[in-house]
Design a protein around this motif. Sequence first.
Motif, PDB file in Angstrom:
ATOM      1  N   ASP A  67      -6.708  14.131  -5.668  1.00 29.37           N
ATOM      2  CA  ASP A  67      -5.819  12.995  -5.980  1.00 29.37           C
ATOM      3  C   ASP A  67      -4.896  13.347  -7.142  1.00 29.37           C
ATOM      4  O   ASP A  67      -3.702  13.049  -7.116  1.00 29.37           O
ATOM      5  CB  ASP A  67      -6.639  11.755  -6.340  1.00 29.37           C
ATOM      6  CG  ASP A  67      -7.456  11.220  -5.177  1.00 29.37           C
ATOM      7  OD1 ASP A  67      -6.942  11.233  -4.049  1.00 29.37           O
ATOM      8  OD2 ASP A  67      -8.602  10.803  -5.409  1.00 29.37           O
ATOM      9  N   THR A  80       4.997   6.797  -3.854  1.00 28.54           N
ATOM     10  CA  THR A  80       3.911   6.835  -2.869  1.00 28.54           C
ATOM     11  C   THR A  80       2.689   7.531  -3.458  1.00 28.54           C
ATOM     12  O   THR A  80       1.552   7.040  -3.344  1.00 28.54           O
ATOM     13  CB  THR A  80       4.367   7.575  -1.596  1.00 28.54           C
ATOM     14  OG1 THR A  80       5.480   6.881  -1.019  1.00 28.54           O
ATOM     15  CG2 THR A  80       3.236   7.647  -0.581  1.00 28.54           C
ATOM     16  N   GLU A  81       2.920   8.660  -4.126  1.00 27.60           N
ATOM     17  CA  GLU A  81       1.810   9.405  -4.738  1.00 27.60           C
ATOM     18  C   GLU A  81       1.183   8.620  -5.885  1.00 27.60           C
ATOM     19  O   GLU A  81      -0.044   8.635  -6.068  1.00 27.60           O
ATOM     20  CB  GLU A  81       2.321  10.761  -5.225  1.00 27.60           C
ATOM     21  CG  GLU A  81       2.708  11.688  -4.080  1.00 27.60           C
ATOM     22  CD  GLU A  81       3.456  12.922  -4.532  1.00 27.60           C
ATOM     23  OE1 GLU A  81       3.783  13.014  -5.741  1.00 27.60           O
ATOM     24  OE2 GLU A  81       3.733  13.800  -3.692  1.00 27.60           O
ATOM     25  N   GLN A  83      -0.987   5.834  -4.446  1.00 29.69           N
ATOM     26  CA  GLN A  83      -2.244   6.426  -3.970  1.00 29.69           C
ATOM     27  C   GLN A  83      -3.192   6.669  -5.142  1.00 29.69           C
ATOM     28  O   GLN A  83      -4.395   6.374  -5.069  1.00 29.69           O
ATOM     29  CB  GLN A  83      -1.958   7.745  -3.241  1.00 29.69           C
ATOM     30  CG  GLN A  83      -1.280   7.577  -1.890  1.00 29.69           C
ATOM     31  CD  GLN A  83      -0.866   8.905  -1.283  1.00 29.69           C
ATOM     32  OE1 GLN A  83      -0.625   9.885  -1.988  1.00 29.69           O
ATOM     33  NE2 GLN A  83      -0.761   8.939   0.037  1.00 29.69           N
ATOM     34  N   THR A  87      -4.523   3.453  -6.717  1.00 29.32           N
ATOM     35  CA  THR A  87      -5.517   2.829  -5.834  1.00 29.32           C
ATOM     36  C   THR A  87      -6.896   3.429  -6.057  1.00 29.32           C
ATOM     37  O   THR A  87      -7.898   2.697  -6.145  1.00 29.32           O
ATOM     38  CB  THR A  87      -5.092   2.987  -4.353  1.00 29.32           C
ATOM     39  OG1 THR A  87      -3.816   2.359  -4.161  1.00 29.32           O
ATOM     40  CG2 THR A  87      -6.112   2.337  -3.426  1.00 29.32           C
ATOM     41  N   SER A 100       0.831  -1.206   0.000  1.00 28.52           N
ATOM     42  CA  SER A 100       0.000   0.000   0.000  1.00 28.52           C
ATOM     43  C   SER A 100       0.864   1.254   0.000  1.00 28.52           C
ATOM     44  O   SER A 100       2.073   1.210   0.239  1.00 28.52           O
ATOM     45  CB  SER A 100      -0.892   0.006   1.246  1.00 28.52           C
ATOM     46  OG  SER A 100      -0.097   0.159   2.419  1.00 28.52           O
ATOM     47  N   ALA A 101       0.202   2.386  -0.254  1.00 27.73           N
ATOM     48  CA  ALA A 101       0.929   3.669  -0.285  1.00 27.73           C
ATOM     49  C   ALA A 101       1.627   3.933   1.041  1.00 27.73           C
ATOM     50  O   ALA A 101       2.739   4.464   1.069  1.00 27.73           O
ATOM     51  CB  ALA A 101      -0.042   4.799  -0.625  1.00 27.73           C
ATOM     52  N   SER A 102       0.997   3.551   2.149  1.00 28.15           N
ATOM     53  CA  SER A 102       1.589   3.793   3.464  1.00 28.15           C
ATOM     54  C   SER A 102       2.789   2.876   3.737  1.00 28.15           C
ATOM     55  O   SER A 102       3.591   3.147   4.628  1.00 28.15           O
ATOM     56  CB  SER A 102       0.546   3.589   4.564  1.00 28.15           C
ATOM     57  OG  SER A 102       0.065   2.244   4.559  1.00 28.15           O
TER      58      SER A 102
END
Length: 403
Positions: free
Chosen positions: A306, A288-289, A292, A295, A266-268
């Motif tokens: 977004d 990371t962006e 996100q 997703t 996941s992004a986190s």
Amino acid sequence: MQLKQLPEEFKQALPILTTITAAGFEAYFVGGSVRDTILNKPIHDVDIASSAYPAEVKNLFKKTVDTGIQHGTVMILDHGHGYEVTTFRTESGYQDYRRPDQVTFVRSLAEDLMRRDFTINALAMNAKGVVTDLFGGLTDLNDHVIKAVGDPAARFHEDALRMMRAVRFSSQLNFQIEAETKQAIASQAELLTKIAMERIHEEFVKLMMGQAASQGVEQLISTKLYQYLPGLNERVSELRPLADQKFELANENQVWSFLAMTLGISASQVSDWLKKWKTANKIVKDVTEMVQLLTVIKSQTVSNWDLYVAGRQNVLDALAVSRWLNMPYRPDLLQHYDQLVITQKKQLTISGKELMQNQIVTAGPVLGQVLSYLEQQVVAGDLANEPDLLVLAAKNYVQEISK
């Protein structure tokens, strides 16, 4: 074999070879540039090997730099170009499985070529385009085979990164790894732990951007190298389908975001994962962006915010990656991005200084909170980017959070 027409890069470097050979020494173009020329691929660095020792090379040219003098490498500066000339050498004692403990300069081309990694890289070409091939590299190029020079186990024990290079070449060139060479990789895969992650990272990214990347993934799995790669070692069941899936990735951001989505990272979780790969901070942020954004593209809940957070290049890269993830392709998202009222906070028509001058807020955390609120409202299209309206919205927001 003799090449009748040399690429321009070689032609520009011919005076270097001519000067060295005129002094009674041998000099050849070697390695990847020779390989890629034979394969009709673009060449990058032009490397030269010579029987002249470093001091002898330096005596022949006016401008030189000792780029790797302890290993016999001198850079010659010529008409704005830099050419590295390395003395023929033998190596021994690889205690760290990466660099030789001892380098011995020799006059023999054969001894120098013998220490190289793969037959397709153990090629030398003189100024007339005549190729010297002592280990069957031309045959292996013709047969599309990656084969170690001599004993593959010894070659990988000398430099364990060569195992990743073998798989990377398999992906980039769409070549198969010769059976004995592949078996040696599988039996010594654990030696990869001796290599700095930065070096592994570089080879892996090139592999994932290769023309036969799925084949590269299959080789990573079948040779067990994946067991020593962060994130891949614990997700082989998610990784395995990529060995049968065509994908084409154009840059490092695409590589990592594609992998993150495929592996279920996941992004986190991206930051912790990519730090294990020693990835640059800017790439960690971009990936990371992108994850996100991918997703929400997958869940079909993409907002202006977004797109804004991702930025135009990341939107473009995410759209390219989405094709290989079998997501609904959304080219309209780029149009939506281009229609955003602002794409950076500094494009707001009011600044923090002006908010303080209007006595709406004082310096401190609340100021940043107010600016972020205005930014989000403008991006969402709920507030026009006009100074008077922004001031009014800021006043109302401060009153609201002060209750």
